[in-house]
Design a protein around this motif. Structure first.
Motif, PDB file in Angstrom:
ATOM      1  N   ASP A 174      -9.174   3.758 -10.484  1.00  0.00           N
ATOM      2  CA  ASP A 174      -9.029   3.703  -9.065  1.00  0.00           C
ATOM      3  C   ASP A 174      -8.004   2.736  -8.702  1.00  0.00           C
ATOM      4  O   ASP A 174      -8.096   1.488  -9.320  1.00  0.00           O
ATOM      5  N   ARG A 175      -7.112   3.183  -8.083  1.00  0.00           N
ATOM      6  CA  ARG A 175      -5.845   2.094  -7.691  1.00  0.00           C
ATOM      7  C   ARG A 175      -6.423   1.084  -6.976  1.00  0.00           C
ATOM      8  O   ARG A 175      -5.913   0.054  -7.148  1.00  0.00           O
ATOM      9  N   GLU A 176      -7.302   1.439  -5.826  1.00  0.00           N
ATOM     10  CA  GLU A 176      -7.688   0.165  -5.081  1.00  0.00           C
ATOM     11  C   GLU A 176      -8.644  -0.939  -6.171  1.00  0.00           C
ATOM     12  O   GLU A 176      -8.443  -2.066  -5.611  1.00  0.00           O
ATOM     13  N   GLU A 177      -8.809  -0.461  -7.129  1.00  0.00           N
ATOM     14  CA  GLU A 177      -9.546  -1.687  -8.052  1.00  0.00           C
ATOM     15  C   GLU A 177      -8.625  -2.055  -9.150  1.00  0.00           C
ATOM     16  O   GLU A 177      -8.451  -3.312  -9.367  1.00  0.00           O
ATOM     17  N   THR A 220      -7.001  -0.549   9.270  1.00  0.00           N
ATOM     18  CA  THR A 220      -6.495  -0.626   8.046  1.00  0.00           C
ATOM     19  C   THR A 220      -6.900   0.294   7.202  1.00  0.00           C
ATOM     20  O   THR A 220      -8.026   1.195   7.148  1.00  0.00           O
ATOM     21  N   ASP A 221      -6.117   0.555   5.901  1.00  0.00           N
ATOM     22  CA  ASP A 221      -6.342   1.574   4.891  1.00  0.00           C
ATOM     23  C   ASP A 221      -6.078   0.969   3.656  1.00  0.00           C
ATOM     24  O   ASP A 221      -5.132   0.150   3.438  1.00  0.00           O
ATOM     25  N   ARG A 222      -7.094   1.139   2.576  1.00  0.00           N
ATOM     26  CA  ARG A 222      -7.071   0.701   1.446  1.00  0.00           C
ATOM     27  C   ARG A 222      -6.116   1.363   0.515  1.00  0.00           C
ATOM     28  O   ARG A 222      -5.909   0.693  -0.628  1.00  0.00           O
ATOM     29  N   ASP A 223      -5.481   2.327   0.926  1.00  0.00           N
ATOM     30  CA  ASP A 223      -4.556   2.900   0.138  1.00  0.00           C
ATOM     31  C   ASP A 223      -3.256   2.109   0.094  1.00  0.00           C
ATOM     32  O   ASP A 223      -3.042   1.016   0.640  1.00  0.00           O
ATOM     33  N   GLU A 224      -2.188   2.591  -0.991  1.00  0.00           N
ATOM     34  CA  GLU A 224      -0.994   1.671  -0.960  1.00  0.00           C
ATOM     35  C   GLU A 224      -0.271   1.342   0.150  1.00  0.00           C
ATOM     36  O   GLU A 224       0.070   2.230   0.786  1.00  0.00           O
ATOM     37  N   PRO A 225      -0.110   0.019   0.517  1.00  0.00           N
ATOM     38  CA  PRO A 225       0.967  -0.284   1.505  1.00  0.00           C
ATOM     39  C   PRO A 225       2.184   0.251   1.438  1.00  0.00           C
ATOM     40  O   PRO A 225       2.709   0.330   0.196  1.00  0.00           O
ATOM     41  N   GLY A 226       2.824   0.417   2.537  1.00  0.00           N
ATOM     42  CA  GLY A 226       4.170   1.048   2.600  1.00  0.00           C
ATOM     43  C   GLY A 226       4.531   2.553   1.965  1.00  0.00           C
ATOM     44  O   GLY A 226       5.703   2.815   1.742  1.00  0.00           O
ATOM     45  N   THR A 227       3.582   3.168   2.028  1.00  0.00           N
ATOM     46  CA  THR A 227       3.351   4.585   1.803  1.00  0.00           C
ATOM     47  C   THR A 227       3.108   5.330   2.742  1.00  0.00           C
ATOM     48  O   THR A 227       2.363   4.793   3.836  1.00  0.00           O
TER      49      THR A 227
END
Length: 928
Positions: free
Chosen positions: A200-203, A266-273
């Motif tokens: 999980d990328r958010e972790e 807000t969105d927990r996914d990768e910022p800037g994408t």
């Protein structure tokens, strides 16, 4: 209203930028370096927008349809971009929605291709061909939430040294031997790194692994290798609003384009994408009609579409909002939220009267009574400045007889009378009343106005039967004091307001503090006493008399006569203090003050002078110095002796009126040179004047007691031995000088060789008043300080009261309180007397020891019975008790709490601190 789609973004964007930048200012140009190929959704770079414009309500647009700009200045590729040339330019338009400020930023994308020579390229290719090692691999990435199959290959590491050695590979770090444990592992023989499950990328957004290459023997031909495993983001998180429900306030009738509020998500996914590229939209409004609000898809700013927001119709609107990621594409993730917009009130409704006119009635002569209350209607919010009314009387109240105030509860205007109305003068009043809100009225165009609504108000005055009236009701007259009794001062008159006549009206005094005047039936005011301006009832020269007029119906009215009493010179100056004193030596002057009850010019300044008509030499003895108009200084210049003198002083006012006053001056001896002693002190001292011989006698008198005291001390110190040898009384030792006290003994003492040695024996005084007990006759009485008596007995064959040997006798030690000293006479006689100075000597005659003991034994026993008892009359621990003789004492000595049990050599340590006259006794008593 036309909208701009994705394909028509370029024309619309260019048109909008032309409008925004027509009056805007340019900011600093920004250059960004990009690769030759930019993939869709790739971050191109970031521009610091705050260097150009700082605002919380900023809208940013890009002139390039292939490039998307975020509110933080991040630039993303909407579609793939191939840099066919070295430069590509676009313009960012910045617009502050609140202040309408506009700016623009030029952004230049640069891709510079470096030209390499054939020689350099060939050398580089040769180096690359010779480099076969793979110990430095490229960065590795994992796809988030991968579906497997697991274990899944991640990367392979190899070392060129495996051609010479048998290499075994290993890894460590987060995901191996650190949390999360056992996520990665490596095949030691091949160097293949594998992952055991999804990540999980958010972790965990990336992992830092360290690779090792070692031989079987543990030799490391390579340094440890740092590998970064990056987790590529998957759009697995939907955007969420930062608040469950956004709340904001908007004034009614706000203009179109006014910002109502802003939402954020807000969105927990990768910022800037593109996974976090959010779009906002309104999917519902309650109430639904009319549609009044819009939202900026990129910024989340909610604005007003029209000016039709009316609080009186709808006080609150609720918007249903939606936010999507992936730039709002159909396959994006989304969530919903709400925004509540409360419409705030403005003063857009003026207060209006409910009737076209009003009328009220009031009795004449009534004050502070309500006439009527005027209601108004206002549709603005209750209990606010937009609703509260301010009333005023715009016309018809020139004399200020009326007042109107607002009732805070009902918002009505209450009209009342503040000055009495007279029906005979005016029976009808026509007023104009106006009303406006506390806050200024706002028109539909948005301007403010102070417009007032007005209404006519009629006040009718009802006629009331009134009492007589004096016209005017206050009269002023001037009268000189001292006028004879019966002088006519003033003639008054009162009339009935209805009849306009004075028929049937009677008069009398209502107030006359000093009973100076009388009023006749014709309202003539005459004096009954001689007026005195200096009277206590005259204030600042004015005396008031109140006259009461009564008609036949019993109605009354009052008038006031103010008498101004003019002053005449009828008072002589007087001295405030007739008796004074001054010092023989020291301050030889006194201040004298005078007063005159008259007014200027019949009083101050006063003139002082000595009246020498009866004593020609008065000028040589006294002198007067005048200070001001009411005081002077009298000075003794003749150095007169102690005594009492009468000084005649003449005091006159400005008109020369005055007399001679006798001032009694007492010249006395002043201890401090300034103040005379009081009369009591002088009577006690006798006011004796001392000359040189008197002063010498006073000194000798003071020295005589000192000489007698010295002789008495000499007798005490030097006459003890001689006195004992010749039978004279010796001076007893002072208890405060560490005297040795003889205690009871149970065995014979050592022989005393010193003939001058004498032991004083102290017992408690049986009679604190100084009176000796009567024994077989009458004793004389003697006084001794502290109620003490000294008894001395001389004789060699008697026993002292302190030491009594034999069974049945009691030893008496020192008892606290007054003391008595008994000394044994050689002749067996007893003498009682006082040894303190200035006391009498008492001779009791000749008495045997047994007679004296018969009296004192019972008396002292009673005193001992009361000694050292507590509140319950229980004896204390160390109470003195009699014991029969039981033989030789114990070797252990006394065991009482007051005993001083010490070593044999330490018992007489105190003798080292005794005075010289006791050292011989100490040497005799000390055991050698």
């Amino acid at each position: 209203m036309a909208t701009c789609g994705s394909r028509t973004l370029l024309p619309c964007g260019l048109l909008l930028l032309l409008v925004l930048c027509s009056l805007c200012e340019g900011c600093k140009k920004v250059k960004l370096r990009v690769p030759s190929r930019v993939d869709p959704g790739m971050l191109i770079g970031k521009v610091n927008l705050e260097d150009c414009l700082i605002s919380d309500h900023l809208m940013v647009l890009s002139s390039d349809p292939d490039i998307l700009v975020e509110k933080d200045g991040s630039l993303y590729a909407r579609r793939g971009i191939s840099m066919t040339s070295e430069k590509r330019t676009l313009t960012l338009g910045l617009h502050d929605l609140y202040s309408q400020t506009k700016r623009k930023i030029k952004v230049q994308l640069i891709h510079k291709q470096k030209k390499q020579s054939h020689k350099t390229r060939s050398a580089r290719e040769a180096i690359l061909r010779r480099t076969k090692r793979r110990w430095a691999p490229q960065p590795v990435s994992l796809l988030e939430n991968s579906l497997g199959p697991f274990p899944e290959d991640v990367q392979m590491i190899q070392s060129d040294t495996q051609e010479n050695y048998t290499i075994f590979y290993s890894i460590s770090g987060a995901g191996v031997n650190e949390p999360p444990f056992n996520l990665f592992f490596i095949i030691p023989e091949t160097g293949q790194i594998k992952v055991n499950g999804p990540v999980d990328r958010e972790e965990y957004c990336e992992f830092h692994l360290i690779g090792y290459a070692k031989t079987k023997e543990g030799y490391s031909p390579e340094s440890p290798l740092l590998m970064v495993v990056r987790v590529e983001d998957d759009n697995d998180n939907a955007p969420q609003f930062t608040e469950e429900s956004f709340c904001t306030t908007l004034y009614e009738h706000s203009k179109a384009g006014t910002v109502a509020g802003r939402v954020n998500a807000t969105d927990r996914d990768e910022p800037g994408t593109i996974h976090t590229l959010l779009k906002y939209s309104i999917i519902g409004q309650f109430p639904a009609s009319p549609r009044l609000f819009a939202i900026n898809a990129d910024t989340g700013i909610v604005t007003v579409l029209s000016q039709n927001t009316d609080r009186e119709q709808t006080a609150e609107y609720v918007l249903l909002l939606k936010v999507q990621d992936m730039g709002g594409q159909p396959y994006s993730l989304s969530s919903t939220g709400t925004m509540t917009i409360t419409i705030a009130d403005i003063n857009d409704h003026p207060p209006t009267f409910t009737a076209s006119s009003y009328q009220g009635e009031v009795n004449e002569n009534e004050v502070n009574v309500p006439v009527l209350c005027i209601p108004v209607q206002d549709n603005d919010q209750i209990n606010t400045p937009n609703w509260r009314a301010n009333f005023s009387i715009t016309s018809g109240n020139d004399d200020g007889k009326f007042e109107i105030v607002t009732n805070p509860e009902t918002n009505e205007g209450c009209l009342r009378v503040v000055k009495p109305l007279n029906y005979e003068e005016q029976s009808r009043y026509q007023l104009q009343v106006g009303v406006a809100n506390e806050a200024a009225l706002i028109t539909k165009s948005g301007s403010k106005t102070t417009m007032r609504n007005t209404v006519p108000v009629t006040v009718l005055v009802r006629d009331v039967d009134e009492g007589p009236e004096f016209m005017p009701n206050v009269w002023f007259v001037r009268v000189k004091e001292g006028q004879p009794v019966g002088t006519l001062i003033y003639t008054c008159s009162a009339k009935d307001p209805e009849k306009k006549t004075s028929d049937g009206i009677s008069y009398k005094k209502l107030t006359d503090p000093s009973s100076w005047v009388n009023i006749t039936s014709a309202c003539q005011i005459k004096t009954t006493k001689v007026l005195n301006r200096e009277s206590a009832d005259v204030s600042k020269g004015h005396y008031n008399v109140t006259v009461l007029a009564t008609d036949q119906s019993g109605k009354t009215g009052t008038g006031t006569l103010v008498i101004t009493v003019d002053d005449v010179n009828d008072n002589e100056p007087s001295i405030t203090k007739q008796e004074t004193s001054m010092c023989l030596m020291g301050k030889k002057s006194v201040n004298i003050e005078a007063q005159d009850l008259d007014e200027v010019p019949n009083s101050v300044p006063l003139k002082f002078s000595l009246d020498a008509s009866g004593s020609p030499d008065l000028q040589s003895k006294w002198r007067i110095t005048q200070h001001d108009g009411t005081s002077m200084t009298l000075e003794d210049i003749g150095n007169q002796p102690v005594g009492t003198y009468n000084v005649p002083i003449s005091i006159v006012d400005q008109q020369g009126k005055g007399s001679v006053h006798q001032v009694t001056v007492d010249i006395c001896n002043c201890p401090d040179g300034v103040n005379c002693p009081s009369a009591i002190d002088r009577r006690t001292a006798g006011e004796v004047s001392f000359g040189p011989l008197g002063i010498l006698a006073l000194i000798l008198t003071a020295l005589l007691p000192l000489l007698l005291l010295g002789l008495l001390l000499l007798k005490c110190l030097c006459g003890g031995a001689a006195g004992s040898m010749h039978g004279n009384k010796g001076f007893p030792d002072d208890l405060a000088q560490q005297n040795l006290i003889v205690s009871n003994t149970e065995a014979p003492g050592e022989e005393v060789m010193d003939a001058n040695f004498k032991v004083p024996i102290h017992i408690s005084n049986a009679n604190l008043t100084g009176q000796a007990p009567p024994v077989s006759g009458t004793y004389g009485q003697g006084t001794k300080s502290g109620g003490q008596q000294v008894m001395e007995s001389f004789g060699s064959g008697h026993q002292g009261m302190d030491t009594l040997r034999g069974g049945g006798h009691q030893g008496m030690d020192t008892l606290r309180g007054g003391h008595q000293t008994m000394e044994t006479y050689r002749t067996g006689q007893q003498t009682m007397g006082s040894v303190r100075g200035g006391q009498y000597l008492l001779d009791s005659g000749k008495y045997s020891y047994s007679e004296w003991q018969n009296f004192m034994q019972g008396h002292l026993g009673e005193k001992l019975h009361l000694c050292r008892q507590d509140e319950e009359h229980q004896r204390a621990e160390d109470y003195v008790l009699p014991y029969n003789y039981e033989g030789k004492g114990s070797m252990a000595g006394s065991v009482g709490c007051c005993s001083d049990i010490q070593a044999e050599d330490e018992r007489f340590e105190f003798s080292k601190t005794l005075e010289p006259k006791f050292r011989t006794l100490a040497d005799i008593c000390t055991k050698k």
